[in-house]
Design a protein around this motif. Structure first.
Motif, PDB file in Angstrom:
ATOM      1  N   TYR A 206       0.995  -1.116  -0.082  1.00  0.00           N
ATOM      2  CA  TYR A 206      -0.156  -0.231  -0.193  1.00  0.00           C
ATOM      3  C   TYR A 206       0.908   1.285  -0.004  1.00  0.00           C
ATOM      4  O   TYR A 206       1.162   1.773   1.186  1.00  0.00           O
ATOM      5  N   PRO A 207       1.386   1.808  -1.107  1.00  0.00           N
ATOM      6  CA  PRO A 207       2.168   2.879  -1.057  1.00  0.00           C
ATOM      7  C   PRO A 207       1.567   3.952  -0.863  1.00  0.00           C
ATOM      8  O   PRO A 207       0.496   4.388  -1.298  1.00  0.00           O
ATOM      9  N   THR A 208       2.024   4.868   0.211  1.00  0.00           N
ATOM     10  CA  THR A 208       1.307   6.060   0.854  1.00  0.00           C
ATOM     11  C   THR A 208       2.276   7.106   0.406  1.00  0.00           C
ATOM     12  O   THR A 208       3.581   7.333   0.096  1.00  0.00           O
ATOM     13  N   TYR A 258      -2.919   6.665   1.482  1.00  0.00           N
ATOM     14  CA  TYR A 258      -3.319   5.714   0.499  1.00  0.00           C
ATOM     15  C   TYR A 258      -4.256   6.075  -0.684  1.00  0.00           C
ATOM     16  O   TYR A 258      -5.415   6.049  -0.239  1.00  0.00           O
ATOM     17  N   ILE A 259      -3.873   6.491  -1.747  1.00  0.00           N
ATOM     18  CA  ILE A 259      -4.800   6.834  -2.821  1.00  0.00           C
ATOM     19  C   ILE A 259      -5.290   5.696  -3.781  1.00  0.00           C
ATOM     20  O   ILE A 259      -4.606   5.072  -4.250  1.00  0.00           O
ATOM     21  N   ASP A 296      -5.994  -4.154   4.883  1.00  0.00           N
ATOM     22  CA  ASP A 296      -6.914  -4.743   3.985  1.00  0.00           C
ATOM     23  C   ASP A 296      -8.365  -4.412   4.280  1.00  0.00           C
ATOM     24  O   ASP A 296      -9.241  -4.022   3.402  1.00  0.00           O
ATOM     25  N   ALA A 297      -8.635  -4.449   5.512  1.00  0.00           N
ATOM     26  CA  ALA A 297     -10.104  -4.367   6.004  1.00  0.00           C
ATOM     27  C   ALA A 297     -10.565  -2.988   5.884  1.00  0.00           C
ATOM     28  O   ALA A 297     -11.395  -2.587   5.436  1.00  0.00           O
ATOM     29  N   ASP A 298      -9.317  -1.957   6.240  1.00  0.00           N
ATOM     30  CA  ASP A 298      -9.648  -0.749   6.218  1.00  0.00           C
ATOM     31  C   ASP A 298     -10.061  -0.242   4.774  1.00  0.00           C
ATOM     32  O   ASP A 298     -10.895   0.781   4.536  1.00  0.00           O
ATOM     33  N   VAL A 299      -9.255  -0.575   3.714  1.00  0.00           N
ATOM     34  CA  VAL A 299      -9.313  -0.340   2.404  1.00  0.00           C
ATOM     35  C   VAL A 299     -10.807  -0.856   1.947  1.00  0.00           C
ATOM     36  O   VAL A 299     -11.430   0.013   1.212  1.00  0.00           O
ATOM     37  N   ALA A 300     -11.214  -2.022   2.054  1.00  0.00           N
ATOM     38  CA  ALA A 300     -12.420  -2.550   1.939  1.00  0.00           C
ATOM     39  C   ALA A 300     -13.396  -1.596   2.541  1.00  0.00           C
ATOM     40  O   ALA A 300     -14.608  -1.230   1.668  1.00  0.00           O
TER      41      ALA A 300
END
Length: 312
Positions: A206-208, A258-259, A296-300
């Motif tokens: 997750y490149p930030t 993270y975009i 992963d859960a945050d992005v979802a």
């Protein structure tokens, strides 16, 4: 909108003007209402509208022990004021000279001298001059001497809460991002130049985009936020961590964004991040794998939030 960094520059215009005074930190709904009302009154009187404000926060000088006061960067402050249809902006530094100027002398020297002032507008709680002795009552008294009209805006309330910069700071420090947004009238935004960090996000998949928060800006409660990130005039869905990265023992407060669906190299460029909703507190994880699973859960959750609420 013409911008001046000295009151003496605007006096050379020799124009009939109306001046609205304020610190305008945050340019929240109350400030916006005051400036819009002032601009409308200036049009009614047939004079040019002037905003007189500061490039810093006066309390940085009057109470130097206080830190993290600002709700808005100078660049955004200028943009927000211009959007309101103002003719002239006087943006000066609040310094020792201004702080020690008696209130009546402030009006005569900085507002009246050299200008044909037909209107002065302020908020109900505006203070100015040495020891903050100046107030709307003094401005009303001086209006008879100088012949200007005085407009005083009463408190603006939203859902029973008075709109103020201090209330917004409190909400941000408690992570109450929606409450802060309600009083601001827009999502709270932070801007910065993207720096090259340890690239831990890239290693995790997750490149930030990373930047430090100015020590002058109001501190936001550490945590993970659903956000929107603006780059070169385009907004993208994003997920933002405000905090110290406890899993990796970071000691400086920073913002990592993270975009979603974005793969450009943007080191050294300016980003603006709008915090939209709060997902959770920042936490320490016992392993990198555990951290990745939570991200992963945050992005979802962020994707679901945008699917349900805020399509671009």
């Amino acid at each position: 909108m013409l911008i001046f960094d000295s009151i003496h520059e605007i006096t050379e215009l020799h124009r009939e003007v109306g001046i609205v005074l304020g610190t305008f930190d945050g340019l929240h709904i109350g400030h916006k209402t005051l400036i819009e009302t002032h601009v409308a009154a200036c049009k009614r009187l047939g004079v040019k509208s002037v905003v007189f404000t500061y490039s810093n926060h006066p309390r940085e000088l009057t109470n130097p022990e206080l830190k993290s006061l600002r709700l808005i960067a100078v660049e955004e402050k200028i943009l927000r004021i211009e959007e309101l249809g103002v003719d002239y902006l006087v943006l000066i530094e609040f310094d020792e000279t201004l702080m020690s100027t008696e209130a009546e002398r402030f009006v005569g020297k900085y507002l009246i001298d050299g200008m044909d002032v037909r209107l002065i507008s302020v908020g109900f709680d505006f203070k100015f001059g040495r020891r903050a002795a100046g107030n709307p009552a003094l401005l009303q008294k001086l209006s008879k001497q100088y012949g200007y009209e005085l407009l005083v805006l009463e408190p603006v309330e939203i859902e029973g809460e008075k709109v103020s910069s201090s209330a917004i700071r409190k909400h941000l420090r408690h992570g109450e991002i929606k409450e802060a947004q309600r009083l601001l009238g827009r999502p709270y935004a932070v801007s910065g130049i993207i720096k090259k960090g340890k690239q831990l996000g890239r290693q995790l998949g997750y490149p930030t985009a990373n930047f430090m928060i100015s020590s002058q800006m109001t501190l936001i409660k550490p945590g993970v936020y659903v956000s929107e990130t603006e780059y070169q005039g385009v907004r993208y869905h994003s997920l933002t961590n405000v905090g110290y990265n406890p899993t990796f023992n970071q000691h400086e407060l920073s913002i990592e964004t993270y975009i979603l669906d974005f793969n450009k190299e943007i080191y050294g460029e300016m980003l603006t991040v709008f915090l939209v909703d709060r997902l959770r507190d920042e936490a320490h994880f016992n392993s990198v794998q555990e951290l990745v699973e939570v991200i992963d859960a945050d992005v979802a959750k962020a994707k679901r939030f945008y699917f349900d609420h805020r399509p671009l």
